[in-house]
Design an enzyme around this catalytic site. Structure first.
Site, PDB file in Angstrom:
ATOM      1  N   HIS A 267       0.821  -1.591   0.526  1.00 28.58           N
ATOM      2  CA  HIS A 267       0.209   0.068  -0.267  1.00 28.58           C
ATOM      3  C   HIS A 267       1.212   1.084   0.174  1.00 28.58           C
ATOM      4  CE1 HIS A 267      -3.526   2.708   0.861  1.00 28.58           C
ATOM      5  NE2 HIS A 267      -3.585   1.692   1.993  1.00 28.58           N
ATOM      6  N   HIS A 308      -2.264  -1.927  -9.857  1.00 26.05           N
ATOM      7  CA  HIS A 308      -3.062  -1.800  -8.554  1.00 26.05           C
ATOM      8  C   HIS A 308      -4.335  -2.566  -9.246  1.00 26.05           C
ATOM      9  CE1 HIS A 308      -5.824   1.626  -6.932  1.00 26.05           C
ATOM     10  NE2 HIS A 308      -4.683   2.047  -7.089  1.00 26.05           N
ATOM     11  N   ASP A 365       2.900   5.285  -6.465  1.00 26.75           N
ATOM     12  CA  ASP A 365       3.939   6.004  -5.949  1.00 26.75           C
ATOM     13  C   ASP A 365       5.158   4.821  -6.625  1.00 26.75           C
ATOM     14  OD1 ASP A 365       2.231   3.708  -3.211  1.00 26.75           O
ATOM     15  OD2 ASP A 365       2.814   5.536  -2.573  1.00 26.75           O
TER      16      ASP A 365
HETATM   17  C1  SDX Z   1      -1.445   2.403  -2.960  1.00 26.82           C
HETATM   18  O1  SDX Z   1      -6.504   0.728  -3.194  1.00 26.82           O
HETATM   19  C2  SDX Z   1      -5.724   1.893  -3.349  1.00 26.82           C
HETATM   20  O2  SDX Z   1      -6.124   2.541  -4.371  1.00 26.82           O
HETATM   21  C3  SDX Z   1      -4.271   1.772  -2.993  1.00 26.82           C
HETATM   22  C4  SDX Z   1      -3.391   3.542  -3.466  1.00 26.82           C
HETATM   23  C5  SDX Z   1      -4.279   4.567  -2.815  1.00 26.82           C
HETATM   24  O3  SDX Z   1      -4.144   5.586  -2.774  1.00 26.82           O
HETATM   25  O4  SDX Z   1      -4.888   3.754  -1.437  1.00 26.82           O
HETATM   26  O5  SDX Z   1      -3.531   3.568  -4.588  1.00 26.82           O
HETATM   27  C6  SDX Z   1      -2.261   3.503  -2.884  1.00 26.82           C
HETATM   28  O6  SDX Z   1      -1.435   1.441  -2.475  1.00 26.82           O
HETATM   29  C7  SDX Z   1      -0.838   1.628  -4.733  1.00 26.82           C
HETATM   30  C8  SDX Z   1      -0.418   0.258  -4.713  1.00 26.82           C
HETATM   31  C9  SDX Z   1       1.235   0.252  -4.306  1.00 26.82           C
HETATM   32  N1  SDX Z   1       1.821  -0.906  -4.391  1.00 26.82           N
HETATM   33  C10 SDX Z   1       2.719  -1.533  -4.987  1.00 26.82           C
HETATM   34  O7  SDX Z   1       3.186  -0.424  -5.806  1.00 26.82           O
HETATM   35  C11 SDX Z   1       3.576  -2.667  -4.407  1.00 26.82           C
HETATM   36  C12 SDX Z   1       3.562  -3.678  -5.889  1.00 26.82           C
HETATM   37  N2  SDX Z   1       1.845  -4.033  -6.469  1.00 26.82           N
HETATM   38  C13 SDX Z   1       1.018  -4.985  -6.213  1.00 26.82           C
HETATM   39  O8  SDX Z   1       2.016  -5.618  -5.091  1.00 26.82           O
HETATM   40  C14 SDX Z   1      -0.093  -5.244  -6.585  1.00 26.82           C
HETATM   41  O9  SDX Z   1      -0.287  -4.608  -7.680  1.00 26.82           O
HETATM   42  C15 SDX Z   1      -1.334  -4.510  -5.364  1.00 26.82           C
HETATM   43  C16 SDX Z   1      -1.180  -4.679  -4.355  1.00 26.82           C
HETATM   44  C17 SDX Z   1      -1.407  -2.650  -5.795  1.00 26.82           C
HETATM   45  C18 SDX Z   1      -2.373  -4.925  -6.245  1.00 26.82           C
HETATM   46  O10 SDX Z   1      -2.550  -6.412  -5.834  1.00 26.82           O
HETATM   47  P1  SDX Z   1      -3.779  -6.963  -6.378  1.00 26.82           P
HETATM   48  O11 SDX Z   1      -5.148  -6.138  -6.691  1.00 26.82           O
HETATM   49  O12 SDX Z   1      -4.256  -8.026  -5.689  1.00 26.82           O
HETATM   50  O13 SDX Z   1      -3.319  -7.375  -7.946  1.00 26.82           O
HETATM   51  P2  SDX Z   1      -2.507  -9.301  -8.043  1.00 26.82           P
HETATM   52  O14 SDX Z   1      -2.045  -9.483  -6.628  1.00 26.82           O
HETATM   53  O15 SDX Z   1      -3.972 -10.126  -7.849  1.00 26.82           O
HETATM   54  O16 SDX Z   1      -1.740  -9.438  -9.400  1.00 26.82           O
HETATM   55  C19 SDX Z   1      -2.598  -9.384 -10.756  1.00 26.82           C
HETATM   56  C20 SDX Z   1      -1.371 -10.160 -10.791  1.00 26.82           C
HETATM   57  C21 SDX Z   1      -0.958 -11.084 -10.597  1.00 26.82           C
HETATM   58  O17 SDX Z   1      -0.020 -12.120 -11.395  1.00 26.82           O
HETATM   59  P3  SDX Z   1      -1.081 -13.843 -11.812  1.00 26.82           P
HETATM   60  O18 SDX Z   1      -1.319 -14.274 -10.647  1.00 26.82           O
HETATM   61  O19 SDX Z   1      -2.173 -13.295 -12.092  1.00 26.82           O
HETATM   62  O20 SDX Z   1      -0.348 -14.549 -12.759  1.00 26.82           O
HETATM   63  O21 SDX Z   1      -0.646  -9.176 -11.890  1.00 26.82           O
HETATM   64  C22 SDX Z   1       0.650  -9.357 -11.142  1.00 26.82           C
HETATM   65  C23 SDX Z   1       0.008 -10.749  -9.866  1.00 26.82           C
HETATM   66  O22 SDX Z   1       1.242 -11.485  -9.760  1.00 26.82           O
HETATM   67  N3  SDX Z   1       1.272  -8.201 -10.545  1.00 26.82           N
HETATM   68  C24 SDX Z   1       2.239  -8.165 -10.196  1.00 26.82           C
HETATM   69  C25 SDX Z   1       2.657  -6.223  -9.347  1.00 26.82           C
HETATM   70  N4  SDX Z   1       1.759  -6.651  -8.882  1.00 26.82           N
HETATM   71  C26 SDX Z   1       0.556  -7.338  -9.739  1.00 26.82           C
HETATM   72  N5  SDX Z   1       3.988  -8.429 -11.178  1.00 26.82           N
HETATM   73  C27 SDX Z   1       4.907  -8.436 -10.675  1.00 26.82           C
HETATM   74  N6  SDX Z   1       4.874  -6.623 -10.190  1.00 26.82           N
HETATM   75  C28 SDX Z   1       3.732  -5.615  -9.518  1.00 26.82           C
HETATM   76  N7  SDX Z   1       3.703  -4.675  -9.153  1.00 26.82           N
END
Ligand code: SDX
Length: 430
Positions: A267, A308, A365
């Site tokens: 997050h 996201h 971020d």
């Molecule tokens: C914020 O919710 C909000 O609005 C949050 C926010 C706010 O203003 O409050 O916008 C602020 O928290 C932004 C997000 C910051 N976090 C990161 O940057 C961390 C990296 N991102 C991830 O961990 C992920 O993308 C999330 C946590 C942001 C979202 O996770 P989800 O929606 O649960 O998505 P997921 O983990 O199910 O991913 C879907 C697919 C997966 O692959 P498959 O299982 O389908 O093969 O996408 C892949 C994931 O492995 N994936 C990534 C990735 N993010 C998702 N693979 C590599 N790198 C990434 N960053």
């Protein structure tokens, strides 16, 4: 026109249930399942809440497919260009853009609540010098519940407003004190004659030994960043504030719970992780190796600042922050190779099938840390910056929820898949 409903059929019993559909101003319709258990004996199951609306709200709308973000109906792009953070905080809290007199009164109130009780300083002495500032924020913001007994009746609208003002006003002061504690410098008192972000820069970087001049480029860059981070619908930390607030808990304790949730690297903690990741990548020639790691299911590494839950298009805030990043580096005449590295990383990732297929774009971020770094803010303070801005959203959601007489305590159910009922076994028989 007849009520819009959907009908569910249980293919085991043939029984059906008709459920009402709820429509908002924008966004997809929702099936109201509140009577599902009572009338049909079913729970719904949605771990991570991918398809679940936890409440109605008038604050923020996000269209993840279009990459659209509105605060009280106003597009984020227009607010970032034409407004300022305190005006946006007013908009989120009260629902309309303030008239000039309303704005002046609000700014005066906020800028005259910036000090915290002098005894709060004692809490900082209890933290190790190298305590993470977010750990200090969780503790000190929560401790404010012990001070403001004159505004803790959550059912009193005036108390709610005072608590909201105090939190918006004091977060920068507590944040700056957390930083000063970590570098062993004396706390700097707030200055009510400065702007909200100018005062924060003053408290972060001034010392008692010499005058400090607020850089207007840094002041405006922080203001834009705070506008972009102010609210974002039912993200994890805002949902945490709502859930803790639904029991009637004290608003200071609720915001403290929001800070704790925001700190997570998935997050708000991601902005700090992005800088660490860019530092680890170090050079454009290593990008392919890290892209491969991000795609490798056996490797826990993820591209921080990418992806996201809601945006399956470019996060509109990331676009604005990337432009602000360019403007700040240009204006301050800083040549930060990390910005080039970040842009190349984005370019390569966005041309890779793995990221395209999963609609993974830079999020809020990805570029923000490069700006904070250019302003002299240390990496471990990046999420603290996020928390200052998001306090406007957290306390506006708390106010909206508590102000709704129909609100109830949040109490989700579960699917139990533990051991079936069994009798106790005496120690000698185990
Ligand atoms: C914020 O919710 C909000 O609005 C949050 C926010 C706010 O203003 O409050 O916008 C602020 O928290 C932004 C997000 C910051 N976090 C990161 O940057 C961390 C990296 N991102 C991830 O961990 C992920 O993308 C999330 C946590 C942001 C979202 O996770 P989800 O929606 O649960 O998505 P997921 O983990 O199910 O991913 C879907 C697919 C997966 O692959 P498959 O299982 O389908 O093969 O996408 C892949 C994931 O492995 N994936 C990534 C990735 N993010 C998702 N693979 C590599 N790198 C990434 N960053």
């Amino acid at each position: 026109m007849s009520q819009h409903t959907v009908t569910l059929t249980d293919n085991k019993t043939g029984k059906t249930i008709e459920l009402p559909v709820v429509e908002g101003t924008h966004g997809p319709p929702a099936i109201d399942v509140s009577k599902l258990y009572r009338e049909a004996g079913f729970f719904t199951y949605d771990p991570g809440f991918l398809s679940t609306a936890s409440c109605t709200s008038q604050l923020t709308f996000i269209d993840g497919n279009k990459g659209q973000l509105l605060y009280r109906g106003y597009p984020i792009e227009q607010l970032a260009e034409k407004s300022n953070f305190l005006e946006v905080a007013y908009l989120l809290l009260y629902g309309h853009l303030p008239k000039p007199t309303e704005y002046d009164n609000f700014e005066h109130v906020i800028m005259h609540h910036t000090m915290f009780n002098e005894t709060v300083k004692n809490f900082f002495d209890g933290f190790r010098y190298d305590a993470h500032p977010m750990a200090i924020m969780v503790g000190v913001v929560g401790s404010l519940s012990a001070f403001y007994h004159d505004s803790t009746d959550v059912n009193n609208a005036v108390h709610r407003e005072i608590a909201a003002h105090r939190l918006i006003a004091k977060m920068p002061t507590i944040a700056a004190a957390s930083y000063k504690h970590s570098i062993g410098e004396p706390f700097i008192y707030p200055r009510n004659d400065l702007s909200y972000t100018g005062n924060l820069l003053h408290m972060l970087f001034a010392t008692p030994c010499e005058p400090y001049e607020v850089n207007p480029v840094a002041e405006r860059a922080l203001d834009i960043l705070f506008i972009l981070h102010a609210d974002h619908e039912q993200n994890a930390s805002t949902s945490t504030v709502r859930l803790s607030g639904s029991s009637g808990a004290d608003p200071f304790a609720c915001v403290s719970s929001g800070i704790a949730s925001l700190w997570g690297p998935a997050h708000g903690g991601a902005n700090e992780e992005v800088l660490k990741m860019l530092d680890e990548i170090g050079d454009v020639k290593h990008i392919d190796k890290y892209i491969a790691k991000a795609k490798d299911k056996d490797d826990p590494f993820r591209l921080m600042g990418f992806g996201h839950r809601v945006y399956k298009n470019y996060d509109p805030r990331a676009k604005l922050i990337r432009q602000t990043c360019y403007d700040v580096l240009e204006s301050l005449k800083i040549n930060d190779p990390m910005f080039e590295l970040a842009m190349r990383l984005e370019e390569i990732a966005r041309s890779d099938e793995y990221f395209i297929k999963r609609n993974l774009y830079p999020n809020v971020d990805f570029y923000s840390g490069i700006i904070y770094k250019a302003l002299g803010i240390p990496t471990n303070m990046f999420t603290v910056m996020f928390a200052i801005a998001r306090t406007a959203g957290w306390i506006s959601h708390w106010t909206e929820m508590i102000g709704d007489p129909a609100h109830r305590i949040g109490r989700p159910r579960q699917i139990y898949n533990g051991a079936a009922m069994r009798d106790f076994v005496m120690p000698e028989d185990r």
